[in-house]
Design an enzyme around this catalytic site. Structure first.
Site, PDB file in Angstrom:
ATOM      1  N   TYR A 142       0.822  -1.218   0.000  1.00 34.80           N
ATOM      2  CA  TYR A 142       0.000   0.000   0.000  1.00 34.80           C
ATOM      3  C   TYR A 142       0.850   1.260   0.000  1.00 34.80           C
ATOM      4  CZ  TYR A 142      -4.089  -2.890   1.172  1.00 34.80           C
ATOM      5  OH  TYR A 142      -5.099  -3.823   1.172  1.00 34.80           O
ATOM      6  N   ASP A 223      -3.166 -18.055   2.574  1.00 33.29           N
ATOM      7  CA  ASP A 223      -4.332 -18.758   2.011  1.00 33.29           C
ATOM      8  C   ASP A 223      -4.876 -19.771   3.019  1.00 33.29           C
ATOM      9  OD1 ASP A 223      -1.856 -19.903   1.622  1.00 33.29           O
ATOM     10  OD2 ASP A 223      -2.257 -20.666  -0.380  1.00 33.29           O
TER      11      ASP A 223
END
Ligand code: NAD
Length: 356
Positions: A142, A223
Site C-alpha cells: 500500500y 491462504d
C-alpha cells in the site's frame, strides 16, 4: 489519573456513537476518580465543509498533543465527488501517518449472547472465538511505488511491496507482548513460499521469538489462514501479519463475529498514544436516526483505557457492562434477530451506563 483525549466525531453516525462513548467515559471518571479532558479535532467531510480540507493542521496538532484519540467515522456520499487528494478518508491516512501509527489491532470476539449472529456453524462458534489481528499499517504494497505504463503495445501496472527488518520487528513485538497478556500464542501469517518480503518477515519474526520463550510461535501461509479462520477460529489467539494480508484477514475476522456494530479497533505507534475507533464506517443510511449501535465505539474506549492508560479494571468494567446489557436482551437493529425488540443508540448507551 488525568488524561487528555482528542475527539474526532466525524460524519454520519460518528457524532451519535462518539457522544455515547464519551458519556461512558464520564461515568468511569466519576466512579474511579479520574479526570478526562476532551479536545475536539474536526476531521472528515465536516472539516472539508468548514475548513476546505479533511484534516486541518490544528486537528492533527490536537491529536499529537493528546494522550489518545477517539474517532467515530468519516465520509459519506456528500463528499464522494471530492478530488481523491481531498476526500474525507485522506484525512484518516494523513492522521495515521502524522501519528506514525504502524500497528492496527482488531479483536474478533463472539459474544456468547450473540452466538446466533455468527455466520459459522453453531458447533464451530461454540468452541469459542476470541482472537486479535495485529496488522502492519504503514508499510508493504500500500505504501510502495504504484505505476501504470505502456509496454509492448499494452498497459502494464506495477505495485511495489517492500519491508525492512525494523518495520517487521516493531509490529511483531506488539504481537508478542499482546500474546503474553492473553493465551500466549502468536500465529504469524505470510506467503513465504512465494514472496521475498514474506521470507524476510518469517525470518525476522522467528528471530524475535527467541526473546519470548513463553510465547508459542506458529507460521501459516495466508491462504491457509483464510481457510482456518472459518474452519476453526478457536485455534487463534494473536495473528500478526503485513498490511495487505491484514486488511483482508481482519475484515474476514470481523464478519465471523456477526455484527459490524460490535467491533472496536486501535492503531498504535511507539509509546502509549493510540487512535481508537469502531471498525465500521459512517453509515450514512442510518445517520441522524438514532439507529446506530454505539457498542463498537464504547468498546474502543475500553481498549483505550486498557492499552493506552493501563486502566484494566475500568476496561473490564465497561466490557462487563456491555455483556450484562446483551445478556438482559437489549439489541440495536444490527444485532437483533427477527422478532427481537430493538432499541436505539441513545437507549443502548443509557443501559450500559446504568449497568456501570
Ligand atoms: P459502513 O460501515 O458505514 O456501513 C455498512 C453497513 O453497516 C450499513 O448498512 C450501515 O448502516 C451498517 N452499520 C455500520 N455501522 C453500524 C452501526 N454502528 N450500527 C448499525 N449499523 C451499522 O460502510 P460503507 O457504507 O461502505 O461506508 C459508508 C462511509 O463510511 C463511506 O464514505 C466510507 O468511505 C466511510 N468509511 C469510513 C471508515 C472510517 O472512518 N474509518 C471506515 C469505513 C468506511
Amino acid at each position: 489519573m488525568e488524561k487528555t483525549i482528542a475527539v474526532i466525531r466525524g460524519d454520519g453516525i460518528g457524532p451519535e456513537i462518539v457522544g455515547e462513548a464519551l458519556a461512558i467515559l464520564d461515568v468511569i471518571a466519576e466512579k474511579y476518580g479520574h479526570k478526562f479532558t476532551y479536545k475536539e479535532a474536526p476531521m472528515g467531510g465536516n472539516a472539508i465543509d468548514r475548513f476546505g480540507v479533511p484534516l486541518p493542521d490544528e486537528s492533527l496538532q490536537t491529536c499529537l498533543a493528546a494522550d489518545s484519540v477517539l474517532l467515530g467515522a468519516v465520509g459519506g456520499p456528500k463528499w464522494d465527488s471530492q478530488p481523491s487528494e481531498n476526500r474525507p478518508e485522506r484525512g484518516l491516512l494523513k492522521l495515521r501517518g502524522g501519528m506514525k501509527l504502524y500497528t492496527n489491532l482488531r479483536p474478533a470476539r463472539v459474544f456468547p449472547e450473540l452466538a446466533a449472529a455468527c455466520p459459522l456453524r453453531p458447533d464451530i462458534a461454540a468452541k469459542g472465538i476470541d482472537f486479535v489481528v495485529v496488522r502492519e499499517l504503514i508499510g508493504g504494497v500500500y505504501f510502495g511505488e504504484h505505476k501504470t505504463f505502456d509496454e509492448n503495445g499494452e498497459k502494464k501496472a506495477v505495485d511495489v511491496m517492500s519491508y525492512t527488518e525494523h518495520e517487521i520487528r516493531r509490529v511483531a513485538r506488539v504481537a508478542f507482548e499482546m500474546a503474553r497478556k492473553r493465551r500466549k500464542r502468536v500465529t504469524s501469517v505470510d506467503k513465504a513460499n512465494v514472496l521475498d518480503t514474506s521470507r524476510l518477515w518469517r525470518k525476522t519474526v522467528t528471530e524475535l521469538a527467541e526473546e519470548y520463550p513463553d510465547v508459542e510461535l506458529l507460521h501459516m501461509y495466508v491462504d491457509n489462514a483464510a481457510m482456518q479462520m472459518v474452519r476453526d477460529p478457536s485455534q487463534f489467539d494473536v495473528i500478526v501479519t503485513e498490511n495487505l494480508f491484514g486488511d483482508i484477514l481482519s475484515d474476514e475476522a470481523s464478519q465471523i463475529t456477526g455484527s459490524i456494530g460490535m467491533n472496536p479497533s486501535s492503531s498504535m505507534g511507539d509509546g502509549t498514544r493510540g487512535l481508537y475507533e469502531p471498525i465500521h464506517g459512517s453509515a450514512p443510511d442510518i445517520a441522524g436516526q438514532d439507529k446506530a449501535n454505539p457498542i463498537a465505539t464504547i468498546l474502543s474506549v475500553a481498549m483505550m483505557l486498557r492499552n493506552s492508560f493501563g486502566l484494566s479494571a475500568e476496561a473490564d468494567d465497561i466490557e462487563n457492562a456491555v455483556d450484562a446489557v446483551l445478556k438482559a436482551g437489549y439489541r440495536c437493529g444490527d444485532i437483533a434477530r427477527r422478532g427481537e425488540a430493538v432499541i436505539g443508540c441513545k437507549e443502548m448507551g443509557r443501559r450500559i451506563r446504568e449497568a456501570l
